[in-house]
Motif scaffolding. Sequence first.
Motif, PDB file in Angstrom:
ATOM      1  N   UNK A   1       0.816  -1.212   0.000  1.00  0.00           N
ATOM      2  CA  UNK A   1       0.000   0.000   0.000  1.00  0.00           C
ATOM      3  C   UNK A   1       0.850   1.262   0.000  1.00  0.00           C
ATOM      4  N   UNK A   2       2.010   1.210   0.646  1.00  0.00           N
ATOM      5  CA  UNK A   2       2.908   2.363   0.704  1.00  0.00           C
ATOM      6  C   UNK A   2       3.806   2.428  -0.528  1.00  0.00           C
ATOM      7  N   UNK A   3       3.629   1.481  -1.439  1.00  0.00           N
ATOM      8  CA  UNK A   3       4.427   1.365  -2.664  1.00  0.00           C
ATOM      9  C   UNK A   3       5.915   1.211  -2.371  1.00  0.00           C
ATOM     10  N   UNK A   4       6.222   0.446  -1.345  1.00  0.00           N
ATOM     11  CA  UNK A   4       7.612   0.116  -1.043  1.00  0.00           C
ATOM     12  C   UNK A   4       7.894  -1.198  -1.758  1.00  0.00           C
ATOM     13  N   UNK A   5       8.646  -1.103  -2.849  1.00  0.00           N
ATOM     14  CA  UNK A   5       8.888  -2.290  -3.673  1.00  0.00           C
ATOM     15  C   UNK A   5      10.363  -2.672  -3.746  1.00  0.00           C
ATOM     16  N   UNK A   6      11.227  -1.786  -3.316  1.00  0.00           N
ATOM     17  CA  UNK A   6      12.654  -2.074  -3.325  1.00  0.00           C
ATOM     18  C   UNK A   6      12.958  -3.140  -2.273  1.00  0.00           C
ATOM     19  N   UNK A   7      13.513  -4.285  -2.689  1.00  0.00           N
ATOM     20  CA  UNK A   7      13.769  -5.375  -1.731  1.00  0.00           C
ATOM     21  C   UNK A   7      14.622  -4.957  -0.535  1.00  0.00           C
ATOM     22  N   UNK A   8      15.619  -4.116  -0.754  1.00  0.00           N
ATOM     23  CA  UNK A   8      16.472  -3.685   0.355  1.00  0.00           C
ATOM     24  C   UNK A   8      15.695  -2.818   1.333  1.00  0.00           C
ATOM     25  N   UNK A   9      14.831  -1.962   0.820  1.00  0.00           N
ATOM     26  CA  UNK A   9      14.014  -1.109   1.696  1.00  0.00           C
ATOM     27  C   UNK A   9      13.033  -1.958   2.506  1.00  0.00           C
ATOM     28  N   UNK A  10      12.450  -2.960   1.884  1.00  0.00           N
ATOM     29  CA  UNK A  10      11.555  -3.885   2.593  1.00  0.00           C
ATOM     30  C   UNK A  10      12.324  -4.603   3.693  1.00  0.00           C
ATOM     31  N   UNK A  11      13.514  -5.078   3.344  1.00  0.00           N
ATOM     32  CA  UNK A  11      14.352  -5.788   4.317  1.00  0.00           C
ATOM     33  C   UNK A  11      14.710  -4.878   5.494  1.00  0.00           C
ATOM     34  N   UNK A  12      15.065  -3.634   5.201  1.00  0.00           N
ATOM     35  CA  UNK A  12      15.411  -2.683   6.263  1.00  0.00           C
ATOM     36  C   UNK A  12      14.237  -2.455   7.211  1.00  0.00           C
ATOM     37  N   UNK A  13      13.038  -2.257   6.647  1.00  0.00           N
ATOM     38  CA  UNK A  13      11.847  -2.067   7.481  1.00  0.00           C
ATOM     39  C   UNK A  13      11.584  -3.307   8.333  1.00  0.00           C
ATOM     40  N   UNK A  14      11.736  -4.468   7.725  1.00  0.00           N
ATOM     41  CA  UNK A  14      11.488  -5.714   8.456  1.00  0.00           C
ATOM     42  C   UNK A  14      12.463  -5.863   9.607  1.00  0.00           C
ATOM     43  N   UNK A  15      13.744  -5.633   9.348  1.00  0.00           N
ATOM     44  CA  UNK A  15      14.751  -5.763  10.406  1.00  0.00           C
ATOM     45  C   UNK A  15      14.526  -4.755  11.526  1.00  0.00           C
ATOM     46  N   UNK A  16      14.136  -3.532  11.154  1.00  0.00           N
ATOM     47  CA  UNK A  16      13.854  -2.518  12.172  1.00  0.00           C
ATOM     48  C   UNK A  16      12.680  -2.929  13.053  1.00  0.00           C
ATOM     49  N   UNK A  17      11.657  -3.519  12.452  1.00  0.00           N
ATOM     50  CA  UNK A  17      10.463  -3.909  13.215  1.00  0.00           C
ATOM     51  C   UNK A  17      10.711  -5.132  14.090  1.00  0.00           C
ATOM     52  N   UNK A  18      11.627  -5.974  13.691  1.00  0.00           N
ATOM     53  CA  UNK A  18      11.877  -7.195  14.460  1.00  0.00           C
ATOM     54  C   UNK A  18      12.928  -6.994  15.544  1.00  0.00           C
ATOM     55  N   UNK A  19      14.032  -6.347  15.191  1.00  0.00           N
ATOM     56  CA  UNK A  19      15.178  -6.325  16.115  1.00  0.00           C
ATOM     57  C   UNK A  19      15.368  -5.015  16.879  1.00  0.00           C
ATOM     58  N   UNK A  20      14.933  -3.912  16.351  1.00  0.00           N
ATOM     59  CA  UNK A  20      15.230  -2.637  16.991  1.00  0.00           C
ATOM     60  C   UNK A  20      14.204  -2.284  18.057  1.00  0.00           C
ATOM     61  N   UNK A  21      12.976  -2.723  17.908  1.00  0.00           N
ATOM     62  CA  UNK A  21      11.935  -2.323  18.863  1.00  0.00           C
ATOM     63  C   UNK A  21      11.898  -3.212  20.058  1.00  0.00           C
TER      64      UNK A  21
END
Length: 107
Positions: free
Chosen positions: A87-107
């Motif tokens: 929905x946010x039009x985030x299609x770059x695999x690296x950007x998706x990976x960065x968001x995923x890692x931030x949501x899993x490990x940083x919080x």
Amino acid sequence: MGKASSLINIIRQERDILKLRKLNIDSPISISNEINILNELSKALKTHSTFEIYKNGCKYRLDQMSFQDDEDNATKFLVNFRSLCFKAEIINPQEIKNHLLENIFIK
């Protein structure tokens, strides 16, 4: 099964799908009657001033997500995560990976 579900199951032509999609657009968003294909409708909606607000809202919700270490929650988390990326039009695999890692490990 509701009427909408029954109707969707029998619709096969693009013009019928287009009519149904146009019915689901909020009334403050005006769409030209000259739009005759789904691709044109998608482009028109993406150029509307509210689309950027919508995308930013999805990105905000994505950033607010937190992963709970539970098998059921992991599935729900991933489904919601991918949906918000789309929905946010985030299609770059690296950007998706960065968001995923931030949501899993940083919080």
